[in-house]
Design a protein around this motif. Sequence first.
Motif, PDB file in Angstrom:
ATOM      1  N   ARG A 116      34.955 -22.394   6.720  1.00  0.00           N
ATOM      2  CA  ARG A 116      34.691 -23.744   7.190  1.00  0.00           C
ATOM      3  C   ARG A 116      33.331 -24.237   6.694  1.00  0.00           C
ATOM      4  O   ARG A 116      33.177 -25.403   6.335  1.00  0.00           O
ATOM      5  CB  ARG A 116      34.725 -23.767   8.728  1.00  0.00           C
ATOM      6  N   THR A 117      32.348 -23.377   6.662  1.00  0.00           N
ATOM      7  CA  THR A 117      31.029 -23.755   6.187  1.00  0.00           C
ATOM      8  C   THR A 117      31.084 -24.167   4.716  1.00  0.00           C
ATOM      9  O   THR A 117      30.447 -25.145   4.313  1.00  0.00           O
ATOM     10  CB  THR A 117      30.047 -22.590   6.361  1.00  0.00           C
ATOM     11  N   GLU A 118      31.837 -23.451   3.912  1.00  0.00           N
ATOM     12  CA  GLU A 118      31.946 -23.783   2.495  1.00  0.00           C
ATOM     13  C   GLU A 118      32.652 -25.121   2.288  1.00  0.00           C
ATOM     14  O   GLU A 118      32.293 -25.891   1.394  1.00  0.00           O
ATOM     15  CB  GLU A 118      32.660 -22.656   1.757  1.00  0.00           C
ATOM     16  N   VAL A 119      33.661 -25.401   3.121  1.00  0.00           N
ATOM     17  CA  VAL A 119      34.344 -26.696   3.036  1.00  0.00           C
ATOM     18  C   VAL A 119      33.366 -27.826   3.348  1.00  0.00           C
ATOM     19  O   VAL A 119      33.303 -28.843   2.641  1.00  0.00           O
ATOM     20  CB  VAL A 119      35.541 -26.736   4.008  1.00  0.00           C
ATOM     21  N   LEU A 120      32.577 -27.646   4.414  1.00  0.00           N
ATOM     22  CA  LEU A 120      31.596 -28.665   4.781  1.00  0.00           C
ATOM     23  C   LEU A 120      30.525 -28.811   3.700  1.00  0.00           C
ATOM     24  O   LEU A 120      30.049 -29.920   3.433  1.00  0.00           O
ATOM     25  CB  LEU A 120      30.948 -28.303   6.114  1.00  0.00           C
ATOM     26  N   ALA A 121      30.128 -27.701   3.094  1.00  0.00           N
ATOM     27  CA  ALA A 121      29.119 -27.759   2.041  1.00  0.00           C
ATOM     28  C   ALA A 121      29.610 -28.598   0.865  1.00  0.00           C
ATOM     29  O   ALA A 121      28.857 -29.413   0.300  1.00  0.00           O
ATOM     30  CB  ALA A 121      28.765 -26.353   1.579  1.00  0.00           C
ATOM     31  N   VAL A 132      28.163 -32.239  -0.698  1.00  0.00           N
ATOM     32  CA  VAL A 132      27.921 -32.545  -2.111  1.00  0.00           C
ATOM     33  C   VAL A 132      28.628 -33.838  -2.498  1.00  0.00           C
ATOM     34  O   VAL A 132      28.043 -34.721  -3.147  1.00  0.00           O
ATOM     35  CB  VAL A 132      28.399 -31.389  -3.011  1.00  0.00           C
ATOM     36  N   ARG A 133      29.873 -33.958  -2.067  1.00  0.00           N
ATOM     37  CA  ARG A 133      30.704 -35.100  -2.467  1.00  0.00           C
ATOM     38  C   ARG A 133      30.291 -36.402  -1.766  1.00  0.00           C
ATOM     39  O   ARG A 133      30.261 -37.467  -2.384  1.00  0.00           O
ATOM     40  CB  ARG A 133      32.171 -34.775  -2.169  1.00  0.00           C
TER      41      ARG A 133
END
Length: 405
Positions: free
Chosen positions: A332-337, A341-342
Amino acid sequence: MTLQISATNPEHPALLLELPWHIPLEQWPDEYLVPLPRGISRHVVRYARAGEETVAVKELAERPALREYGLLRTLDRLGIPAVDPLAVVTGRTEADGSPLEPVLITRHLGGSLPYRSMFETTMRPGTVHRLMDALAVLLVRLHLTGFAWGDCSLSNTLFRRDAGAYAAYLVDAETGELHPRLSDGQRGYDIELARVNISGEMLDLEAAGALHPSIDPIAFGLEIEERYRALWTELTRTSVYPAGKHHYMERRIRRLNDLGFDVAEMQISHSDQGDTVTFVPKVVDAGHHQRQLLRLTGMDAEENQARRLLGDLESWMATQHDYAPGDRQGARTEVLAHRWVREIFRPTVRAARDHVPARMDAAELYHELLEHRWHLSEQAQHDIGLDAAVEDYVRKTAAADDGCT
């Protein structure tokens, strides 16, 4: 008496059986030993080769050996920087049947040095201060988990250095005690022991001519106590920020930086009143933030840029209702990261890109925009937001360019 090896990994007993347990550790032949620098110890300690691993072997009585082994395993589970326990060997006897002391075996911490080896050439005062900062961080982390060291000293610590960054690791847990929570008295006693021990070791170095003449051993012991108390206060006080005061979080980080500590982790939780912020600092290896930013976002930046971008990323994640702080390393943290960026990083950089020198890369530009927002927010006493910061930055950059033409 039967030789017994209690190990954390089923592969270790087979490797450890190759070592000469029937010989007193002090008499082990050179063929089994690894010539690494050793610190001062009340016990016999040797470095040896076990398969592909280098291990530290320490002779001591069975009860303290098993107790220290258990404490080191617990510290490992708690994520505390300490040597990695591998095994305890009991039932040792010489060839004639005479009993030998048991041994505690730990994994050698690669790239680490005992403090005496670091002072073989006279250290500059600034380097010594960073060394003490690392030890202060270790003490705070131990006390936050409820661990009272009972004999903190430079001799019981290993230091790892890399391009000016230092980390301290607990080596000797024999006198340690783990509690649910430490009282102020327990912490105070631990710090008093550390102060006395460190000043004594510094005096020893001074007598050997290995201490820089500008360093006062007594004052230095007092300084580590002051550094510890300043860090403890900064870490343990609860901060509740009103909504929209996100720049207050950055102010906390900057205060820790001014104390000489680098914040590598930040936990943020929500309350009805605002955001409660607590910090867990650690002295990190060089490139830590670069690697973390690359892993989370795919962005390759310089270390200082990465540190600043990660701080903004975590502050932004704290405002997302679907962010679970306990799942910091999860998917989940990587998705939010990648959302950050986007939705935040790229649009912000695009909005300012046409008004800055082309040679400035995206990470440096975003860093400058964060700095600009910080100063504007401090002046306004509330978070002005990135959009307003970009608009003001572009306006002032354009005005400066017009003044140069």
